[in-house]
Structures are given as structure tokens and as C-alpha cells.
Design a protein around this motif. Structure first.
Motif, mmCIF file in Angstrom:
data_model
loop_
_atom_site.group_PDB
_atom_site.id
_atom_site.type_symbol
_atom_site.label_atom_id
_atom_site.label_comp_id
_atom_site.label_asym_id
_atom_site.label_seq_id
_atom_site.Cartn_x
_atom_site.Cartn_y
_atom_site.Cartn_z
ATOM 1 N N GLN A 90 0.763 -1.254 -0.001
ATOM 2 C CA GLN A 90 -0.055 -0.028 0.071
ATOM 3 C C GLN A 90 1.004 1.200 -0.030
ATOM 4 O O GLN A 90 0.424 2.308 -0.520
ATOM 5 N N LYS A 91 1.963 1.107 0.496
ATOM 6 C CA LYS A 91 2.901 2.468 0.609
ATOM 7 C C LYS A 91 3.408 2.470 -0.745
ATOM 8 O O LYS A 91 3.354 3.581 -1.209
ATOM 9 N N THR A 94 0.476 3.925 -2.906
ATOM 10 C CA THR A 94 0.322 5.241 -2.549
ATOM 11 C C THR A 94 1.290 6.272 -3.224
ATOM 12 O O THR A 94 1.096 7.214 -3.697
ATOM 13 N N HIS A 98 1.158 8.978 -6.284
ATOM 14 C CA HIS A 98 1.529 10.450 -6.266
ATOM 15 C C HIS A 98 2.275 10.781 -7.399
ATOM 16 O O HIS A 98 2.300 11.590 -7.786
ATOM 17 N N ASP A 132 -4.449 7.068 -9.895
ATOM 18 C CA ASP A 132 -4.984 6.138 -8.371
ATOM 19 C C ASP A 132 -4.981 4.720 -9.113
ATOM 20 O O ASP A 132 -4.372 3.702 -8.389
#
Length: 566
Positions: A90-91, A94, A98, A132
Motif C-alpha cells: 500500500q505504501k 500510494t 503520487h 490512483d
């Protein structure tokens, strides 16, 4: 090679880039999620082995302690591997989202616009939702592999009990994926269309918000709302279509997974009844048949998420792969040079020629408002040099030979409808916080009364688009920002149309004083600004028809008197 000159990047290349720069996180995530799935699979296997040992009469505290210890290890492995595996993935997801948001935004903020047939609202949707969904591929692939690990472990364990059970799992999984991969293609096509329609609805909203005040002014808000409602309804219908397709897909996946689990359970039951497998192996098979539903469900959903990520990547490619509208030069002009417009023909401009000497304050009275807008666009390099005839020169060098960054560093064109941003008066005037003429710019633009009205002074809060300011205050704030930039050449387009005559007179004096010795061009019909200028150029029919001081023109040119006298 510059960023703008790189070869186009299709959606597949964008996905490959996302996978390549997250290889490390994906490897660790895959290992940990694979451990999680293997641990989940090991749980029914362990239960089957415990039952098997119990059926053989292997009882006592020793075997019980070993069994409990094995289950504890499995549970700990499942818990920790899921926790840290999902944290890593998930890091990475994300962070990757970005990166793509920044890259899309960077394309939109490039000095040279890209040849993209998209509105700002559509680009906004691409920079948020599509970024995303594209980044989800970083999480999807490890989850796909870890689910495959669970299916393989289950198939091997069942195959050790009886080859037919293992073969059934493998064949059933292959059949399920074949059916769902075909269905996922329709999801991808439907999702692309939904994303396009949602983006168009977003663009319509952005346009409406930008034009809200004038719409209310002439009563066009109801028609505009009707137009948005039509676009939004189309997006809603497509969203329902996508939801229906997704529902069919997920329902089919659940049904097929349930059929496979039931087939494994019934086959194991028949084999146990026929004494071809033991009771412990039956318990293991039944447990695995129930457990395998989860990884199979996850495994069967992955093609859908891959198609959604691909659809979003294809939309991002519309921005990232779009070529620039022009390839600028790389030269840089020297400070203090003349500004020359040489035989420029564009829009309402027809062979326009004039020169503004370094340090001169020139006002341009334009009889046709559209011609003023066209001239401002050309000077601001909003129109590529190869899109009009003639040339604009700065310090004797044509715009076409200079980098856009260099031109805009020397020439600031302040539009008549300059945007006001949410923040404070100070951050609107000096966004970078580096201006050395902030107080002088505030005074010259006559923004001092606005600052004095509020206890916070320059730190008074400003709402988005200056909603808490009057029209005249917004215009003076925009002018103050242009003056605070203190550029070599400043072009102002109708900077005082929303202020009263007294304030306009004070602004004209303030601008002339502050810009003394700096090249300044004002496109205006304001008598105060025309009188403050060193000379006035009169544009009619897109060309210069007079060049003199304001007072001489008033005395000798009747058409000029009628156009500017108030």
C-alpha cells in the motif's frame, strides 16, 4: 533529449514503468503475501494431519503440544505476513499514485502546452482518479501471484492425497480464469467509456464554476445547469452499465468458485466413502475446498483490476504522450532590450508593427477588444510563434529562437481576468515570498485601502477565486501581483476597468512611478493610463493607425476622442 521530445508512452508502457520502479517493494510484498496465503492454506492441512494422527492413536501431551505449536506458528505467520506485506504494497501503491499525479500535473504546467483535446476538468480527473487506478497495478500483481501460490499449495496438498483432487483444482482454476478473462475485456471497454464521461462531467463543472458570476448576471445559470445535468446523466448511465457488468462478472466468479469448491468437497467425500483417502485427508480436502474460495475469488478478480488499471493508463497516456504544440528555441535574451512586434498577423491582428524601446511606458488603445486579447496572447507566448505570421522580438531575438521560460522570465503579461487563489492577500501578491517590491506594488495598485480594512492586513484570508472580494479589489490584487514580480517587460491588459475614476487616476500615477525605467505596455482605454504613458499607439482594424502622446491625439484625432473620452 527533452521530456517533450521523448517518444509517446502508450498505456502499456505506463504500466510497465510503474512495475519496474516498484520492483523491490513488489518482490517483498509478493514474498510476504505468498507466506500469508501459504499459511492460510497450511491451516486446513495441519488440521487434517492432526485428525490423521488422532485417528492412528497417536495421543498424549507431546503430540498435542506439537500440534498447538504448529498452529501457533501458522497463525503468527499469517498475521505478520499480512500486516507487513500489505503495508509495503500500500505504501508503494500510494507513492506510485503520487508520482503519476505529479507527472500529469507537470505536463499541464509545462511552459509549452501539449496538443491534448481535453478540458482542464478532464485532465484533473486523469491526474486524480486515473493516477490512483493506474498505481493499483503495483498491488494487483503481488496479490495475483500470492493467490496463485495458495491455489498451487492447495492443489499439491490435495494431489498428495489423491491425484484426481489436485487435477480437479488445477483444471477448475484454469477454466474459471479462461471464462473471466473474456468477461474482463468488456469491463475494460466499459470502464474506459465511464472514465471519459465522468471526466467530461468534471470539465463541465469546472467551466460552470469559472463562469458562475457572469452566468448569474445574464440569467444563464438554469441553461448551464441543464447542460451539466445532461452530461452528468450520461456519466450516470455509463456508471450503471459498468456496475451491471461488474455485477455479472463478480456473480459469475463467485458461482464458478463455489462450483469448484463443491466439486472438490463431493469428490473428496466420494473418495473417503470408497476408502481411497483417509478421514484426515477428507478433513483436509473439505477445509481446503472452503478455504480455496478466498484466493480463487481474489485470483479471479485480478483480471478485472488489471483491465481497469490499463484503461486508466491509456487515459493518462492521452496527456503524457501528447506532443507539444510547438518546439521552442533555447536562447535567452539579455535584460533591458527592446520589445518589437514585426508584421504580426493573428486573429484580429493584421500586419501589426510597433517597437517599444527599453525603459519606455507605452499605452496601446485598441478599438476592437478582440484584437487586444489576441495581442496579449501573442506577447504571453500563449500562441506558438509558428501559429502566426510575422515575429515578436525581444532584445532583437525572435520569440521562436528563445525558450518559453526565458521569454516569460523577461515578459510578464497580466490578463484582465487574472485568477485569485485561496490563501491570503500576501500569498496572492507574492506567491514565492521573494518579492523585494511588495509594499511598493501594494501602494501603486491602490490596494492599501483593502489592506487597511482588515486587522490582519496582508495576512487577511482570501477565498477561492476571491469570492470575499469585490470586482475592483480582485482587479487591484491582480495588478499588485504583476507589479510585485518586477519583470523586465510588463504588459497589462485592461488593469483598471473595475475601479472608479479617482482610483484609476491614482493607479496610473503609481504604475508610472513604480515602473519608471522599466519597459511597460498597457492595453487600455483608460484616459488616466493613456495620459501617464510616454506615448500612445492606436490600433484599429488590427494595425497601428496613430502613434503620439495622449494629449496630442485628443487635440488632433476625433475618432480617438470618441473612443477614450469619458
Amino acid at each position: 533529449m527533452t521530456t517533450d521530445q521523448k517518444s509517446p508512452r502508450p498505456g502499456a508502457d505506463i504500466l510497465r514503468t510503474a512495475l519496474r520502479r516498484n520492483t523491490g517493494a513488489m518482490v517483498w510484498g509478493t514474498v510476504l503475501m505468498g507466506l500469508y496465503q501459504a499459511g492460510e492454506t497450511a491451516f486446513p492441512i495441519a488440521l487434517g494431519l492432526i485428525v490423521e494422527h488422532a485417528m492412528r492413536g497417536e495421543r498424549g501431551l507431546g503430540p498435542l503440544a506439537v500440534s498447538i505449536g504448529a498452529l501457533a506458528v501458522i497463525i503468527t505467520t499469517v498475521s505478520l505476513s499480512w500486516r507487513f506485506g500489505m503495508r509495503i504494497l500500500q505504501k508503494a501503491n500510494t507513492t506510485e499514485a503520487h508520482r503519476w499525479r505529479v507527472e500529469v500535473a507537470s505536463c499541464g504546467l509545462q511552459p509549452v502546452a501539449r496538443d491534448v483535446d481535453l478540458k482542464s476538468g478532464e485532465v484533473l480527473t486523469i491526474a486524480t482518479e486515473d493516477a490512483d487506478q493506474t498505481a493499483d497495478i503495483v498491488e494487483v500483481v503481488p496479490m495475483l501471484i500470492s493467490s496463485l501460490v495458495a491455489v498451487v499449495v492447495a492443489a499439491v496438498a490435495l494431489g498428495l492425497a489423491d491425484l484426481r483432487l489436485g487435477a480437479l483444482v488445477i483444471a477448475g482454476t484454469a477454466a474459471i480464469l479462461t471464462v473471466l478473462s473474456v468477461m474482463s475485456r468488456r469491463i475494460g471497454a466499459s470502464t474506459r467509456e465511464q472514465q471519459a464521461r465522468v471526466a467530461r462531467a468534471g470539465a463541465k463543472v469546472a467551466d460552470l464554476i469559472a463562469g458562475l458570476r457572469p452566468l448569474h448576471g445574464f440569467g444563464g445559470n438554469h441553461a448551464a445547469f441543464g447542460s451539466y445535468r445532461k452530461v452528468s446523466t450520461e456519466a450516470k448511465r455509463q456508471a450503471i452499465t459498468v456496475a451491471r457488468v461488474n455485477g455479472v462478472y463478480e456473480g459469475t466468479a463467485l458461482a464458478l468458485n463455489a462450483v469448484l469448491a463443491a466439486a472438490v468437497t463431493l469428490t473428496a467425500g466420494w473418495l473417503a466413502f470408497d476408502r481411497q483417502i483417509t478421514i484426515g485427508e477428507l478433513v483436509m480436502a473439505v477445509g481446503l475446498a472452503q478455504f480455496i474460495m478466498e484466493p480463487l475469488k481474489l485470483f479471479s478478480e485480478m483480471p478485472k483490476y488489471v483491465m481497469i488499471a490499463r484503461a486508466s493508463a491509456d487515459r493518462m497516456a492521452l496527456v503524457l504522450a501528447a506532443p507539444p504544440v510547438t518546439v521552442p528555441g533555447d536562447g535567452r535574451p539579455a535584460d533591458g532590450g527592446d520589445l518589437e512586434v514585426d508584421s504580426v498577423t493573428h486573429g484580429e491582428l493584421t500586419g501589426l508593427k510597433f517597437r517599444v524601446r527599453a525603459g519606455e511606458f507605452v499605452a496601446v488603445a485598441v478599438y476592437q477588444p478582440r484584437a487586444a486579447a489576441d495581442l496579449a496572447a501573442v506577447l504571453a507566448v500563449n500562441v506558438p510563434p509558428d501559429a502566426y505570421e510575422g515575429a515578436v522580438r525581444l532584445d532583437g531575438r525572435a520569440y521562436a529562437d528563445l525558450s518559453v521560460d526565458a521569454v516569460r522570465a523577461h515578459v510578464l503579461v497580466n490578463p484582465y481576468d487574472g485568477e485569485i487563489f485561496a490563501g491570503t492577500l500576501r500569498t496572492n501578491i507574492d506567491p514565492s515570498g521573494t518579492s523585494r517590491t511588495l509594499s511598493e506594488a501594494v501602494e501603486a495598485s491602490m490596494l492599501t485601502d483593502v489592506v487597511a480594512l482588515h486587522r490582519e492586513g496582508l495576512d487577511h484570508a482570501v477565498r477561492d477565486r476571491g469570492a470575499n472580494l469585490s470586482g475592483g479589489q480582485r482587479q487591484r490584487l491582480s495588478l499588485a501581483r504583476a507589479l510585485a514580480a518586477d519583470t523586465d517587460v510588463l504588459v497589462l491588459h485592461d488593469p483598471t476597468t473595475a475601479v472608479d475614476a479617482v482610483t484609476e487616476q491614482l493607479i496610473a500615477r503609481g504604475v508610472a512611478k513604480l515602473r519608471r525605467g522599466r519597459t511597460t505596455v498597457v492595453l487600455t482605454s483608460s484616459p488616466a493610463l493613456l495620459d501617464a504613458a510616454d506615448r500612445v499607439l492606436v490600433l484599429d482594424g488590427g494595425a497601428v493607425v496613430a502613434d503620439d502622446t495622449h494629449r496630442n491625439l485628443l487635440a488632433t484625432d476625433e475618432a480617438y476622442c470618441l473612443a477614450v473620452a469619458r
